[in-house]
Design an enzyme around this catalytic site. Structure first.
Site, PDB file in Angstrom:
ATOM      1  N   ASP A  17       0.840  -1.201   0.000  1.00  0.00           N
ATOM      2  CA  ASP A  17       0.000   0.000   0.000  1.00  0.00           C
ATOM      3  C   ASP A  17       0.875   1.253   0.000  1.00  0.00           C
ATOM      4  O   ASP A  17       1.976   1.240   0.547  1.00  0.00           O
ATOM      5  CB  ASP A  17      -0.892  -0.036   1.254  1.00  0.00           C
ATOM      6  CG  ASP A  17      -2.080   0.885   1.130  1.00  0.00           C
ATOM      7  OD1 ASP A  17      -2.287   1.475   0.047  1.00  0.00           O
ATOM      8  OD2 ASP A  17      -2.818   1.037   2.127  1.00  0.00           O
ATOM      9  N   HIS A  34       2.847   3.413  -8.997  1.00  0.00           N
ATOM     10  CA  HIS A  34       2.637   1.992  -9.331  1.00  0.00           C
ATOM     11  C   HIS A  34       3.853   1.422 -10.061  1.00  0.00           C
ATOM     12  O   HIS A  34       4.240   0.284  -9.841  1.00  0.00           O
ATOM     13  CB  HIS A  34       1.373   1.827 -10.183  1.00  0.00           C
ATOM     14  CG  HIS A  34       0.122   2.216  -9.447  1.00  0.00           C
ATOM     15  ND1 HIS A  34      -0.123   1.822  -8.151  1.00  0.00           N
ATOM     16  CD2 HIS A  34      -0.944   2.968  -9.819  1.00  0.00           C
ATOM     17  CE1 HIS A  34      -1.294   2.316  -7.761  1.00  0.00           C
ATOM     18  NE2 HIS A  34      -1.799   3.024  -8.746  1.00  0.00           N
ATOM     19  N   ASN A  65     -10.913  -2.392  -5.862  1.00  0.00           N
ATOM     20  CA  ASN A  65     -10.074  -1.426  -6.591  1.00  0.00           C
ATOM     21  C   ASN A  65     -10.694  -0.937  -7.904  1.00  0.00           C
ATOM     22  O   ASN A  65     -10.199   0.020  -8.506  1.00  0.00           O
ATOM     23  CB  ASN A  65      -8.671  -2.002  -6.868  1.00  0.00           C
ATOM     24  CG  ASN A  65      -7.775  -1.991  -5.648  1.00  0.00           C
ATOM     25  OD1 ASN A  65      -6.853  -2.787  -5.524  1.00  0.00           O
ATOM     26  ND2 ASN A  65      -8.029  -1.070  -4.717  1.00  0.00           N
TER      27      ASN A  65
HETATM   28  C1  FPP Z   1      -1.685   0.219  -3.494  1.00  0.00           C
HETATM   29  O1  FPP Z   1      -1.282   1.553  -3.525  1.00  0.00           O
HETATM   30  C2  FPP Z   1      -1.207  -0.471  -4.669  1.00  0.00           C
HETATM   31  C3  FPP Z   1      -1.968  -1.015  -5.682  1.00  0.00           C
HETATM   32  C4  FPP Z   1      -3.421  -1.038  -5.703  1.00  0.00           C
HETATM   33  C5  FPP Z   1      -1.352  -1.634  -6.842  1.00  0.00           C
HETATM   34  C6  FPP Z   1      -0.222  -2.508  -6.494  1.00  0.00           C
HETATM   35  C7  FPP Z   1       0.403  -3.049  -7.680  1.00  0.00           C
HETATM   36  C8  FPP Z   1       1.720  -3.123  -7.877  1.00  0.00           C
HETATM   37  C9  FPP Z   1       2.718  -2.652  -6.904  1.00  0.00           C
HETATM   38  C10 FPP Z   1       2.261  -3.784  -9.065  1.00  0.00           C
HETATM   39  C11 FPP Z   1       2.127  -5.271  -8.965  1.00  0.00           C
HETATM   40  C12 FPP Z   1       3.133  -5.944  -9.775  1.00  0.00           C
HETATM   41  C13 FPP Z   1       2.964  -7.064 -10.479  1.00  0.00           C
HETATM   42  C14 FPP Z   1       4.156  -7.683 -11.104  1.00  0.00           C
HETATM   43  C15 FPP Z   1       1.662  -7.722 -10.696  1.00  0.00           C
HETATM   44  P1  FPP Z   1      -2.390   2.668  -3.586  1.00  0.00           P
HETATM   45  O2  FPP Z   1      -2.553   3.095  -4.997  1.00  0.00           O
HETATM   46  O3  FPP Z   1      -3.633   2.194  -2.910  1.00  0.00           O
HETATM   47  O4  FPP Z   1      -1.715   3.806  -2.755  1.00  0.00           O
HETATM   48  P2  FPP Z   1      -2.433   4.938  -1.896  1.00  0.00           P
HETATM   49  O5  FPP Z   1      -3.171   4.230  -0.789  1.00  0.00           O
HETATM   50  O6  FPP Z   1      -1.283   5.752  -1.400  1.00  0.00           O
HETATM   51  O7  FPP Z   1      -3.344   5.686  -2.814  1.00  0.00           O
END
Ligand code: FPP
Length: 230
Positions: A17, A34, A65
Site C-alpha cells: 500500500d 505503481h 479497486n
Molecule cells: C496500493 O497503492 C497499490 C496497488 C493497488 C497496486 C499494487 C500493484 C503493484 C505494486 C504492481 C504489482 C506488480 C505485479 C508484477 C503484478 P495505492 O494506490 O492504494 O496507494 P495509496 O493508498 O497511497 O493511494
C-alpha cells in the site's frame, strides 16, 4: 543479502500500500507510484527467495479497486501485463513459480491471457511460489467456497473447506505485512489469517527495502506463536 533460516516464515503475505501517496508526495501522477511499486515487487520477491521463504503472496488488485476510475484501472492492467511478461525470464532464473489468485473471470481477456502464459512458463519453479492476488476479495472467496462445498456434498470441516478456497494447497500465511501505515486487512486472506502474525509499517510500498523486510522477518522470529495454546 544473507540467507538465514532461523527466523524465516514459510509463507509471507504482503498488502502493498502507498503507491499513490508516494507519487503525490513528489507531485507525480499516481501511476508513477505503481511503476515504482513493480520495482519493489521484484526486489522483495528476489529477497524472499534468497531468505528461504517458500510462499509469497502479494495483494495487487482487490475486488474494491475497480472504484479507482477507469483510467487508473486500465493503467494498472496494462502495467500488470507489461511487468508480468518482462518478468518471466527473471522468475525462471530464480526458480520462482508464478500463480494468480482471485476472480480471474472478472478480468479482461488480454490480461488473463498474459497471466496464464506466465503461470505456464514458470511452472517448473521449485524454490518459491509467488502468488499474486488480482481481482481478489476474501469475502467473495469465502462465499464461493461455501457454495462449492455445499454443491460437493462433502462434510463441512476445515480441511475440506480450505480446499475450496483460491489458496487450496497453499499453507496459511505465517506473517502478513502491510505498508503505508494503514492498520487493517482490507478483505485480504480473512479465513487464512486466523493465526498469522501481523506487521504494519509506515513505509510507503515504493520505499520498502530488503533491509526493512529483513528486520521484520527478524522480529517475526522473536514472536511467540501460541496458536491458541499457552
Ligand atoms: C496500493 O497503492 C497499490 C496497488 C493497488 C497496486 C499494487 C500493484 C503493484 C505494486 C504492481 C504489482 C506488480 C505485479 C508484477 C503484478 P495505492 O494506490 O492504494 O496507494 P495509496 O493508498 O497511497 O493511494
Amino acid at each position: 543479502m544473507t540467507k538465514s533460516s532461523s527466523f524465516v516464515p514459510f509463507h509471507v503475505a504482503i498488502i502493498m500500500d502507498g503507491n499513490g501517496r508516494w507519487a503525490e508526495k513528489r507531485h507525480l501522477p499516481r501511476t508513477e507510484g505503481h511503476k515504482e511499486g513493480v520495482r519493489v515487487v521484484r526486489n522483495i520477491t528476489k529477497a524472499s527467495a534468497v531468505f528461504g521463504v517458500r510462499f509469497l503472496t502479494l495483494f495487487a488488485f482487490s475486488t474494491e479497486n475497480w472504484r479507482r476510475g477507469e483510467r487508473e484501472v486500465n493503467f494498472l492492467f496494462n502495467l500488470f501485463v507489461e511487468s508480468v511478461d518482462s518478468y518471466i525470464p527473471e522468475l525462471k532464473e530464480q526458480s520462482v513459480r508464478l500463480n494468480f489468485i482471485g476472480d480471474m473471470s472478472g478480468l479482461p481477456a488480454f490480461l488473463r491471457k498474459s497471466l496464464q502464459l506466465a503461470e505456464n512458463e514458470t511452472k517448473k519453479g521449485e524454490k518459491m511460489l509467488l502468488n499474486i492476488a488480482l481481482n481478489y476479495g476474501s469475502r467473495r472467496e469465502i462465499l464461493d467456497a461455501v457454495r462449492l462445498i455445499c454443491e460437493s456434498k462433502k462434510e463441512v470441516n476445515e480441511e475440506n473447506f480450505s480446499s475450496f478456497l483460491y489458496t487450496t494447497g497453499i499453507p496459511d500465511p505465517d506473517l502478513i505485512i502491510r505498508t503505508s501505515g494503514e492498520m487493517r486487512l482490507s478483505n485480504f486472506l480473512l479465513y487464512q489469517s486466523a493465526y498469522s502474525e501481523l506487521f504494519f509499517t509506515e513505509t510507503l510500498w515504493p520505499d520498502f527495502t530488503e533491509e526493512e523486510y529483513l528486520s521484520i522477518l527478524k522480529k517475526f522470529g522473536e514472536r511467540n506463536r501460541k496458536f491458541g495454546g499457552i
